[in-house]
Design a protein around this motif. Structure first.
Motif, short mmCIF file in Angstrom:
data_model
loop_
_atom_site.label_atom_id
_atom_site.label_comp_id
_atom_site.label_asym_id
_atom_site.label_seq_id
_atom_site.Cartn_x
_atom_site.Cartn_y
_atom_site.Cartn_z
N LEU A 1 0.85 -1.19 0.00
CA LEU A 1 0.00 0.00 0.00
C LEU A 1 0.88 1.23 0.00
O LEU A 1 1.94 1.25 0.63
CB LEU A 1 -0.86 0.02 1.26
CG LEU A 1 -1.81 -1.14 1.45
CD1 LEU A 1 -2.57 -0.97 2.75
CD2 LEU A 1 -2.78 -1.23 0.28
N CYS B 1 6.94 2.86 9.99
CA CYS B 1 6.97 2.37 8.62
C CYS B 1 8.12 1.38 8.42
O CYS B 1 8.09 0.55 7.51
CB CYS B 1 7.10 3.51 7.63
SG CYS B 1 5.61 4.49 7.51
N TYR C 1 4.37 -3.01 9.10
CA TYR C 1 4.26 -1.99 8.04
C TYR C 1 5.37 -2.12 7.02
O TYR C 1 5.18 -1.83 5.85
CB TYR C 1 4.27 -0.59 8.68
CG TYR C 1 3.14 -0.42 9.64
CD1 TYR C 1 1.85 -0.20 9.16
CD2 TYR C 1 3.33 -0.55 11.01
CE1 TYR C 1 0.78 -0.10 10.05
CE2 TYR C 1 2.28 -0.45 11.89
CZ TYR C 1 1.02 -0.22 11.41
OH TYR C 1 -0.04 -0.13 12.27
N GLN D 1 4.13 -4.25 4.39
CA GLN D 1 2.82 -3.97 3.79
C GLN D 1 2.70 -2.59 3.16
O GLN D 1 1.89 -2.39 2.26
CB GLN D 1 1.75 -4.08 4.89
CG GLN D 1 1.45 -5.48 5.31
CD GLN D 1 0.26 -5.51 6.25
OE1 GLN D 1 -0.59 -4.64 6.22
NE2 GLN D 1 0.22 -6.53 7.10
N VAL D 2 3.45 -1.61 3.69
CA VAL D 2 3.19 -0.22 3.32
C VAL D 2 4.44 0.46 2.78
O VAL D 2 5.54 0.26 3.31
CB VAL D 2 2.66 0.59 4.53
CG1 VAL D 2 2.30 2.01 4.10
CG2 VAL D 2 1.48 -0.09 5.16
N GLU E 1 -2.17 3.34 10.97
CA GLU E 1 -2.81 2.04 11.15
C GLU E 1 -4.28 2.10 10.71
O GLU E 1 -4.77 1.19 10.03
CB GLU E 1 -2.70 1.62 12.63
CG GLU E 1 -3.57 0.45 13.05
CD GLU E 1 -3.27 -0.84 12.28
OE1 GLU E 1 -2.20 -0.93 11.65
OE2 GLU E 1 -4.13 -1.75 12.29
N ARG F 1 -4.38 2.04 6.99
CA ARG F 1 -4.05 0.71 6.48
C ARG F 1 -5.24 -0.24 6.69
O ARG F 1 -5.66 -0.95 5.79
CB ARG F 1 -2.82 0.16 7.22
CG ARG F 1 -2.29 -1.16 6.68
CD ARG F 1 -1.46 -1.89 7.74
NE ARG F 1 -2.25 -2.29 8.90
CZ ARG F 1 -3.03 -3.37 8.93
NH1 ARG F 1 -3.12 -4.17 7.89
NH2 ARG F 1 -3.73 -3.64 10.02
N LYS G 1 -7.51 -2.06 3.88
CA LYS G 1 -7.55 -3.53 3.86
C LYS G 1 -8.92 -4.06 4.32
O LYS G 1 -9.10 -5.26 4.49
CB LYS G 1 -6.46 -4.08 4.81
CG LYS G 1 -5.05 -3.84 4.31
CD LYS G 1 -4.53 -5.04 3.55
CE LYS G 1 -3.05 -4.83 3.24
NZ LYS G 1 -2.54 -5.86 2.32
#
Lengths: 487, 306, 364, 304
Positions: C37, C62, C67, C70-71, C285, C288, C292
Motif C-alpha cells: 500500500l 513504517c 508496516y 505492507q506499506v 494504522e 491501512r 484492507k
C-alpha cells in the motif's frame, strides 16, 4: 511692488508674479521677486546661477507654491525643466503622450497607436531620427533634451517655460529650437526661457529680465552684454577674475593618455581648462581620471598608475580630488554636519585604532573652515547656501592634501560673491602648486581662469588653445568649427 | 537585454514548467493529467490575485506588507457572511477599504509604504481574528461551482479575466501614470501626474485584489481561517520579483507577476516529484528565489555593459 | 534572441500535454492483496519539536513490521502554507496513493482537495490539526476534555478557591479554541476561582516564558496556572521571578514532567496531558486497516495519556536524558496502551530493534 | 535626536499608563522582566538597524537566529567547557549568513528583500536538514549552565554592552562615519573614497552576528532552542527600528532610539495583556500604536 492691479479683461500679460518669496530649508531662493511677460513675445530670464530663475519658473508654472506673493497665469502652461522631467523607464512615445494619449472606444489608450502618433509628432518637429519606441533611459542626453522640448512644444501651450533648453543641445538643434520658439511667438504664445549663453539671448529674446539674488533687477528690450553682466553680478566684467600666476616649470604632476583621443600633461600650479559644448565627454573625462568611470591609466612622477575606483585616485601617491557640479547628488551628505562632510575622505589619517581622534579633527576642521570662510560651520550641510556647500566639498579635498584637483563646473548654482571667492581660491591653489583640471558650463570662466584650454568635441580633443584665452567666443568657435558635419 | 529582464517571469515559468513535466514524467511514467492542471490552476489563483495587486504597488516603487492582513480579513468575512453572490460585493468593498486606508497613510500621511503597511498588517489581522476566531464558515456551493469548480476549468476564465483586467488597466491613463510614478515620482509630478491620487488608487486596487484572492481562497478550501493571509505576504513579494517587476518601480508587468506566481506554485510540485527530503525543501525554495532574481540582475548588468 | 517565443512554446507544450492526456482514474478502490500500500504523510509545518517527533515515529513505524512489508510510506512538509499543502495532496492523488495521513495547516483550508481525494477512493485520515471535510476520517483526542480535565485538576488542588492564569495557544486554531473553551467552562463553574490573566504562549516554551516573565510582576498571587502548551517555559518564568510555584496543568513537554518528577527543581505539583505524537502512527494504522477493510470506515478518538506528579515513571513517562522540549508521550504506556514505542523511534526515526509494532485501535 | 526623545517618551508614556491602571506595572521586578524580554528584540534590532541605516533590510533574521541557536546547543552538548567554542561557532554561523547576504546585495546587485528572504529559506532548509529537526538525543540539546546563569541581570549587562558598542562604533569610529555617509548618499560616499560595498557587506555581516547573538541569548533564557524561536523577531525588529526613529530610507538614527523602540513594543504588549485585551484587540492596538508613532515622526520630518 504694486500687489493688486485689477486683472484687465484683455490680458496685457501672459504670466505675472508679484512680490514672491520662497525659501528652501534655510536658503531664500526668491525674495520679493516680480516678473511679467506678455503674450506674443520671447522673454529671456537672465541671471547667474543661483539667482532664482529656476525657482521663479517653478513658482510660475505652479509646481512650487510661493511662501508669499501672488502669481497669475493666463492660458495653458507647459514647462521644460532644467533637470529633465522625462520618465526614464518609459518610451519616448509614452513620455510624449502621457498627458493625452490616443484613446479609442471606452476611453482606453490605444497602445498600438502610441508609437506612430509619437512618430508623427516627432516628424512634425523635424526630429524623426529619434525612435519613438526607444526607452528614454537608453537615449543620449541630447536626444533626451530634444524629446523633452518636443513634449513641451507639442502641447500647443499659451505660455512656455524653457529652463536652460540649450544646455545639452548641439548647435544645429539650437537653431531648430530657435525656429520653433519664433513660430510659437508669432502664434501669440508667450515664450520664456533661460540661458547662460548671452549670444542666444541677444539673438532670440524680445525682452530680457535680469535677476540677481532671488529678486528682479531690470527688464529691458535691448541690453548690451557688458551691462547685463554688471546687472547680473553687481560688478563689472573685468574685476570678476583674479590674476592667475604662471604655472611652475617643473615636470608634469600627472600625465594622461587615452587611446580614445585625449591626452595631456598637467603641471603643478597649472590650471588646465576643458572646454567645448556641453556633453562632449568632459564629464566622462573627469570621472575616468577619478576612477569613477572606465578604468584609467595615468602617469604620476614617471610612474604608471592604474585607477579603478575613487579610492585609488585619492591614494595613488598623488591625491586626486574631484569636486562635482551636482553637489547634492555627488558631493554632499546634506543631513550630516559640516565636520562630517569635510573629514570623510581623510578619516583614516585622523584615527587611532579605528577611532576618530576628535581633538585633531576639531582643530583641522576649524582651520579649514576659517581659511575658506565657510559660514555656519556646526550646522548640517543641507542648511548652507550653495556657495558654502561647494566650499565644504573643496575643504574636504584640501584637507586630503590633494595635489591634483578636478573641478567640474564648481560654480554652478553659486551666487556672484561666492563665485568670486571660488575664482580667487582656484588661483590661490594654483599658486600653492596644485595641478587643476577645470571645467565650467560658463565658457567665460574657462577663458579667463585657465593657463591652457583643451576643447573637446565628441570625446576627443578638437583644439588646444594657449591661455588665458580671455575671449570666450574663441573657445566656442573652436568647439563648433566643422561641427555641423557631425550634428 | 532590457527585454530579457522584463520577461524574466515568463522564462522562469517556462523553465519551471519543463522541469515539472520532466520530474512528473520520470516519477510517474506518464504526463500530467487534466486533474493536475486543474488543481494547479485552482490552488494558484489566490496567489495570482494577490501578486497582481502587489505588482501594482511595486510598480509605483512601493511595497504592501498588509496583504496578509487584508486577505485574512476578507477570508474571514467571506467564510462568515457570504451566503450567495449578493454578498460578494461586501467582501470586495472591505478589501478595497483596507487598501484605501493604506493609500491614505502612504499618499496623504507621507509614510514610507513598507512602514505604513507594516503597521496596518496587525490591524487587519486583528480584525480578521475578531470576525472569525476559529477556522470554519463555509462558502455556498453555487459560488464554488462558478469560481473554482473542481471538475471544470472555470478558474481559467477568471485567470483570463484577471489578465484582461490588467491589460485594460495598462491601457488607461491611470495605468500609464503608475509606470510614470514608479519611474521617477518627482518628474512625474513635474509633468502633471497627480502622484498622490494615483498612489492612493494603486493601494486601493491592491486591497481589491486581496479581496478577490480571498474569495478564491475560500472557494478552493471551502472554509475560512483568520490566519490564512500570512503566507501571502512573502510569497506575493517573491512572485512579483520572480515575475521580473523591478523593486525600484517602473519596470515589469502584472502578467509577469502572474507568471511568477505560477512558477512558485510549480516549484512546489517539482520538489515533490523530485523526491527532495522534506526537511530541505525550504533550502531549494530559497535558492530558487535568489537564483531567479540573480538572473534578472545579471541581465540588467549585461545590458549596462553593452 | 527570441526568448519570449521560446517561453510561449514551452507553455503551449505544457497545455498540449494537458489536452493530449485523457483524464485517468488514479487509484483502484481495493488494491491487489500482494501489492504494497502507498500511504503518505502530509504534514503542514515541521517547525516545532512535536511535529518532528510525530514524523519520526511515523518513519520508525513504517520501518517496523508489519508496516515494513505492507506499506510504502512517504512524508511531505508544507511549511505551514495551505496552498503548498493542497498542491502536495493533489500530487499525492496524481501519484495514485492508497491513503493520505494529514496534519493540516488549516482545519478548513484543505477541505476542497481532501474531498477530491475521497472522490478518487483514497482513504484520508487527519489527526491533531484535523480537516473538516466530512469524507475524511479523523484520529484525535478530545480537545475540549483536555482543557476541562486540566482545569478540573487545578480547581481540585486549590480546593475551589484561588487565582488562576491561563496561557493559551495559537489564536485562530481549532485546538486552541476547544481547549480554552473546556477550561473556561470549568473555571466559570467554580465561583471561588478568579482568572487573573489570559495570554498566549503560542504553544512554544520560549514564547510562553517571555510572555509570563513580562506579565508576572503585575500579577497578584497566582495559585494555579493552566497552560495550553509551553509549560516548562512558564515554570522557568515563575522560577526566575522567585515566585512561589503554583499548581500547574499543562502539556506533555519532557521539561514540565521533569519538574513534576523533581528531576528539575523546584518540584512542582501538576497534571500533564499530552497530545501524543504517535497520533500519526495510529492514523497510519487506521488508514491501512480501512484500506484492507479490517476496520470500519470510522473516525476514532483516543484517550489522551494523563500523568500527575505522583504517577510519573522515569524512562516511561518522563525521560531524564532527553531535552525539555521533548514531548514525553511519544509512546503510550500501561496495559491498555494503544502502542509501545522506543526512545530512538521518537528521537531519530529509527525502528525499535527486533520489535513488531502492534497498534490497538480500541474497540470503537 | 528628537526622534530618540519621542521614542523614550512613548515608552515612558506606556509605563506610566500601566502604573496608573496596574500598580506595580513599572516596579523594578516588572521593569526588569520587561527589559529582559525587550533585550531579545534589542539584539536583533541592532543588526536590523545597521542594515536599515544603509537603506537595506534583513528578512533572514528568523532562521539566522534559529540556525545559530541550534548550532550553539548541538556544539556545546550542554558542557560548560565547550561553551566558548560553541559561542564562536554560533556567531560564526550568523556572520557567514550575513556575509552571504552582504555579498549578494553589494556585489551581485540582488535587492535586499530578495536576497535575505531567499537566505531565510536556505538557512531554514539547512538547519532542519542538517540537524534532522533538532532531535539529537545524544547531544542533550541544552544551553550550558554559564549561559543560563546570565539571566536576568547578566543578560541586561550584555544588552547594555551591545548598546554601548553599537553607539560607540556608530558615533566615534571612522567606520561609523562611513556608515552614515553611505546611508545618506552612497554615490557621494563612493566619490569620497568610501568603500561602499565593503561597508554594506560589513553591516549585513554584523546583522547576521546580532541575530545569532539573539539566538544564543534566547537559548540561554529558555535553556534550549525551539524551531519557531526566530519567527516573532522579523517584523518586531523592523517595528523596533522604526519606532526608535531610524529612517527606513537610511542615514539617520541612533541605537538609543531602537532601545526605546524595543521597550515601547514590549511595554505595549505587556500592558495589553495585563488589561486582558483579547488577542484580536492586542493586534489592532499594537498596529495603531506603531501607526501613531510613525505619523508623529512624519510630521517632524520636514524639520530635520
Amino acid at each position: 511692488m504694486t500687489s493688486t492691479a485689477p486683472v484687465p479683461t484683455l490680458h496685457t500679460f501672459a504670466v505675472r508674479a508679484t512680490g514672491v518669496d520662497r525659501a528652501f530649508g534655510g536658503v531664500r531662493a526668491l525674495r520679493d521677486a516680480s516678473f511679467s511677460a506678455r503674450p506674443g513675445e520671447i522673454h529671456a530670464l537672465a541671471g547667474e546661477n543661483g539667482a532664482g530663475k529656476s525657482t521663479l519658473i517653478k513658482v510660475l508654472c505652479g509646481l512650487v507654491a510661493p511662501d508669499r506673493g501672488r502669481v497669475e497665469v493666463n492660458g495653458r502652461v507647459a514647462t521644460a525643466f532644467q533637470e529633465l522631467s522625462l520618465l526614464p523607464d518609459l518610451t519616448v512615445a509614452e513620455n510624449l503622450l502621457l498627458a493625452d494619449p490616443p484613446r479609442g472606444r471606452l476611453g482606453l489608450v490605444r497602445r498600438g497607436r502610441l508609437a506612430p502618433e509619437a512618430r508623427r509628432i516627432l516628424e512634425r518637429f523635424g526630429v524623426d531620427h529619434i525612435d519613438s519606441r526607444a526607452v528614454c533611459a537608453d537615449l543620449p542626453v541630447s536626444h533626451r533634451q530634444v524629446v523633452e522640448l518636443v513634449r513641451v512644444l507639442a502641447t500647443e501651450p499659451r505660455v512656455v517655460f524653457l529652463d536652460e533648453p540649450t544646455a545639452a543641445l548641439p548647435d544645429r538643434q539650437v537653431e531648430w529650437l530657435a525656429g520653433h520658439m519664433r513660430r510659437l511667438r508669432d502664434e501669440g504664445c508667450c515664450v520664456i526661457f533661460t540661458s547662460h549663453r548671452w549670444r542666444e539671448i541677444e539673438r532670440l529674446a524680445d525682452r530680457v529680465t535680469v535677476m540677481r539674488n532671488g529678486t528682479h533687477v531690470a527688464t529691458r528690450e535691448k541690453l548690451a552684454e557688458a551691462e547685463a553682466v554688471t546687472l547680473m553680478s553687481g560688478r563689472t566684467l573685468g574685476a570678476m577674475y583674479p590674476e592667475i600666476p604662471p604655472p611652475a616649470t617643473a615636470g608634469p604632476a600627472l600625465s594622461f593618455s587615452d587611446p580614445g583621443g585625449i591626452s595631456f600633461d598637467l603641471r603643478p600650479g597649472e590650471i588646465l581648462g576643458v572646454g567645448g559644448l556641453a556633453g562632449q565627454g568632459q564629464r566622462e573625462l573627469f570621472l575616468t581620471l577619478f576612477g569613477a568611470g572606465r578604468p584609467a591609466r595615468v602617469t604620476v612622477d614617471g610612474r604608471p598608475i592604474r585607477i579603478r575606483r575613487p579610492k585609488d585616485a585619492i591614494r595613488a601617491g598623488l591625491g586626486i580630488a574631484y569636486v562635482p557640479e551636482d553637489r547634492k547628488a555627488e558631493g554632499l551628505f546634506l543631513p550630516l554636519s559640516v565636520r562630517d562632510n569635510i573629514t570623510l575622505a581623510t578619516l583614516g589619517r585622523r584615527s587611532a585604532a579605528g577611532f576618530v581622534r576628535r581633538g585633531a579633527e576639531r582643530a583641522e576642521v576649524a582651520g579649514i573652515v576659517s581659511r575658506l570662510g565657510i559660514a555656519g560651520g556646526g550646522a548640517a550641510a543641507g542648511t548652507l547656501s550653495g556657495g558654502n556647500q561647494q566650499k565644504v566639498v573643496m575643504a574636504r579635498w584640501l584637507l586630503a592634501d590633494a595635489r591634483v584637483l578636478l573641478l567640474f563646473d564648481v560654480t554652478r548654482g553659486v551666487d556672484a560673491a561666492t563665485k568670486h571667492d571660488l575664482y580667487r581660491l582656484v588661483a590661490e591653489l594654483a599658486r600653492a602648486g596644485k595641478a587643476i583640471l577645470y571645467y565650467s558650463s560658463e565658457t567665460e570662466e574657462i577663458a579667463h581662469l585657465c593657463h591652457r584650454v583643451l576643447v573637446l568635441r565628441e570625446g576627443r580633443v578638437a583644439a588646444e588653445l594657449p591661455g588665458p584665452v580671455r575671449d570666450a567666443e574663441r573657445i566656442v568657435a573652436a568647439a563648433i568649427a566643422d561641427g555641423e558635419a557631425h550634428a | 537585454m532590457r527585454d530579457l529582464a522584463g520577461r524574466l517571469g515568463y522564462l522562469v515559468l517556462a523553465a519551471t514548467a519543463v522541469a515539472y513535466l520532466a520530474v512528473y514524467a520520470t516519477g510517474l511514467g506518464r504526463l500530467p493529467t487534466a486533474f493536475d492542471y486543474l488543481s494547479i490552476l485552482n490552488t494558484t489563483l489566490p496567489l495570482v490575485f494577490v501578486a497582481i495587486g502587489q505588482s501594482l504597488v511595486v510598480l509605483t516603487g512601493g511595497i504592501d506588507l498588509s496583504v496578509g492582513g487584508t486577505v485574512s480579513l476578507c477570508v474571514a468575512v467571506t467564510a462568515v457572511a457570504v451566503t450567495g453572490f449578493e454578498q460578494l460585493p461586501l467582501v470586495l468593498a472591505i478589501g478595497t477599504a483596507c487598501g484605501v486606508v493604506n493609500g491614505l497613510i502612504v499618499a496623504a500621511g507621507r509614510i514610507a509604504p513598507i512602514l505604513a503597511t507594516l503597521a496596518t498588517l496587525p490591524i487587519f489581522t486583528g480584525a480578521a481574528l475578531w470576525v472569525l476566531p476559529v477556522p470554519g464558515g463555509s462558502i455556498p456551493p453555487q459560488i464554488r461551482a462558478v469560481l473554482t469548480n473542481p471538475d471544470l476549468p472555470t478558474g481559467l476564465i477568471w485567470l483570463g479575466l484577471a489578465v484582461a483586467g490588467w491589460l485594460v488597466l495598462r491601457r488607461t491613463r491611470f495605468g500609464m501614470r503608475v509606470y510614470a510614478i514608479g519611474s521617477d515620482a518627482g518628474a512625474a509630478r513635474a509633468v502633471g501626474v497627480p502622484v498622490e491620487r494615483v498612489t492612493f488608487g494603486v493601494y486601493a486596487l491592491s486591497g481589491l485584489c486581496c479581496a478577490l484572492a480571498a474569495v478564491f481562497y475560500v472557494s478552493t478550501t471551502t472554509a475560512g481561517d483568520a490566519n490564512a493571509g500570512a503566507p501571502f505576504i512573502l510569497t506575493s513579494i517573491a512572485a512579483v520579483v520572480v515575475g521580473g517587476v523591478a523593486f525600484t518601480g517602473g519596470r515589469g508587468s502584472a502578467v509577469g507577476a502572474v507568471a511568477g506566481a505560477a512558477a512558485l506554485a510549480l516549484v512546489i510540485d517539482v520538489l515533490f516529484f523530485a523526491g527532495i527530503d522534506p526537511l530541505y525543501q525550504a533550502l531549494f525554495q530559497g535558492l530558487f528565489l535568489v537564483v531567479a532574481v540573480m538572473l534578472g540582475s545579471l541581465a540588467m548588468l549585461l545590458r549596462r555593459a553593452t | 534572441m527570441n526568448l519570449h517565443r521560446l517561453a510561449s512554446a514551452a507553455v503551449i507544450l505544457l497545455l498540449a500535454a494537458a489536452c493530449g492526456q485523457a483524464p485517468q482514474s488514479t487509484a483502484g478502490n481495493t488494491p491487489a492483496p500482494d501489492r504494497k500500500l502507498k500511504i503518505a504523510l502530509s504534514n503542514s509545518f515541521i517547525g516545532n519539536q512535536w511535529r518532528v517527533e510525530m514524523e519520526n515515529v511515523f518513519k520508525a513505524a513504517c520501518a517496523m513490521p508489519p508496516y515494513l512489508a505492507q506499506v510504502e510510506c512517504s512524508i511531505y512538509n508544507a511549511g505551514n502554507d495551505v496552498s503548498t499543502q493542497s498542491r502536495q495532496i493533489a500530487n499525492l492523488i496524481s501519484q495514485g496513493v492508497d491513503g493520505i495521513v494529514i496534519n493540516a495547516a488549516s482545519t478548513s483550508g484543505l477541505n476542497g482537495v481532501v474531498q477530491q481525494a475521497c472522490d478518487r477512493g483514497i482513504v484520508v485520515v487527519s489527526f491533531d490539526n484535523t480537516v473538516d471535510a466530512a469524507c475524511g476520517l479523523t484520529v484525535n483526542t478530545d480537545q475540549i476534555a483536555f482543557g476541562k480535565q486540566l482545569a478540573q485538576f487545578i480547581v481540585d488542588q486549590l480546593g475551589g478557591k484561588g487565582n488562576v492564569v491561563m496561557v493559551t495557544g495559537v489564536a485562530g486554531t481549532g485546538a486552541d479554541n476547544d481547549r480554552n473553551k473546556g477550561a473556561k467552562e470549568v473555571f466559570a463553574a467554580n465561583p471561588g476561582i478568579t482568572v487573573v490573566a489570559t495570554y498566549s504562549g503560542m504553544w512554544d516554551s520560549a514564547t510562553a516564558q517571555r510572555a509570563t516573565s513580562a506579565q508576572l510582576p503585575a500579577l497578584p498571587q497566582v495559585d494555579g496556572v493552566w497552560v495550553s502548551g509551553g509549560t516548562d517555559g512558564v515554570i522557568k518564568a515563575f522560577g526566575a521571578a522567585k515566585r512561589p510555584m503554583p499548581v500547574f496543568g499543562g502539556e506533555a513537554e519532557n521539561g514540565f514532567r521533569k519538574y513534576m518528577a523533581g528531576i528539575l527543581t523546584p518540584k512542582v505539583t501538576g497534571m500533564s496531558i499530552g497530545q501524543p505524537p504517535y497520533l500519526s502512527v495510529i492514523s497510519l494504522e487506521l488508514a491501512r486497516a480501512v484500506i484492507k477493510k479490517e476496520h470500519p470506515r470510522e473516525s476514532i478518538t483516543i484517550p489522551f495519556p494523563v500523568v500527575t506528579s505522583e504517577s510519573l515513571k522515569p524512562g516511561e513517562t518522563v525521560f531524564p536524558d532527553l531535552p525539555d522540549s521533548f514531548f514525553a508521550d511519544f509512546t503510550d504506556s500501561g496495559p491498555d496502551a494503544a502502542l509501545i514505542l522506543c526512545q530512538e523511534a521518537a528521537t531519530d526515526g529509527t525502528p525499535c530493534p527486533g520489535k513488531t509494532l502492534t497498534v490497538n485501535l480500541g474497540t470503537s | 535626536m528628537r526622534r530618540v526623545l519621542y521614542a523614550f517618551g512613548a515608552a515612558g508614556g506606556v509605563l506610566l499608563l500601566g502604573t496608573i491602571l496596574h500598580p506595580g506595572f513599572a516596579s523594578w521586578p516588572s521593569l526588569q522582566a520587561m527589559l529582559v524580554v525587550a533585550s531579545f528584540t534589542g539584539f536583533v534590532a541592532a543588526g536590523q538597524m545597521l542594515v536599515v541605516l544603509v537603506g537595506g533590510i534583513d528578512l533572514s533574521i528568523p532562521w539566522v537566529l534559529n540556525g545559530a541557536a541550534i548550532m550553539l546547543t548541538t556544539t556545546a552538548l550542554g558542557q560548560p567547557g565547550r561553551l566558548p567554542y560553541a559561542l564562536l561557532v554560533a556567531l560564526a554561523v550568523g556572520a557567514a549568513a550575513g556575509l552571504a547576504n552582504g555579498l549578494g546585495v553589494a556585489w551581485l546587485g540582488v535587492p535586499a528583500v530578495v536576497m535575505t528572504l531567499g537566505m531565510n529559506g536556505v538557512l531554514q532548509g539547512l538547519s532542519l536538514g542538517l540537524s534532522k529537526g533538532l532531535t539529537c538525543a545524544t547531544c542533550g540539546s541544552y544551553a550550558p549552565e554559564p549561559l543560563r546563569g546570565l539571566f536576568p541581570l547578566g543578560a541586561l549587562l550584555v544588552w547594555a554592552g551591545v548598546a554601548l558598542l553599537v553607539t560607540v562604533v556608530l558615533t566615534l569610529t571612522t567606520f561609523g562615519r562611513r556608515v552614515y555617509a553611505v546611508g545618506v548618499n552612497p554615490r557621494a560616499a563612493y566619490l569620497a573614497g568610501v568603500g561602499v560595498r565593503g561597508v554594506t557587506v560589513a553591516l549585513y555581516t554584523l546583522s547576521g552576528v546580532f541575530a545569532a547573538l539573539a539566538g544564543v541569548m534566547l537559548v540561554g533564557y529558555g535553556g534550549q532552542p525551539s524551531l519557531g524561536l526566530g519567527d516573532p523577531y522579523l517584523f518586531e525588529s523592523i517595528a523596533a527600528v522604526v519606532v526608535g526613529g531610524v529612517s527606513i530610507l537610511g542615514g539617520r538614527g541612533h541605537y538609543a532610539g531602537v532601545v526605546a523602540g524595543a521597550l515601547t513594543l514590549v511595554a505595549v504588549t505587556t500592558f495589553l495583556q495585563a488589561q486582558r485585551v483579547p488577542e484580536y484587540g492586542r493586534l489592532m492596538i499594537y498596529g495603531l500604536v506603531i501607526l501613531v508613532i510613525l505619523l508623529a515622526y512624519g510630521r517632524t520630518r520636514a524639520h530635520d
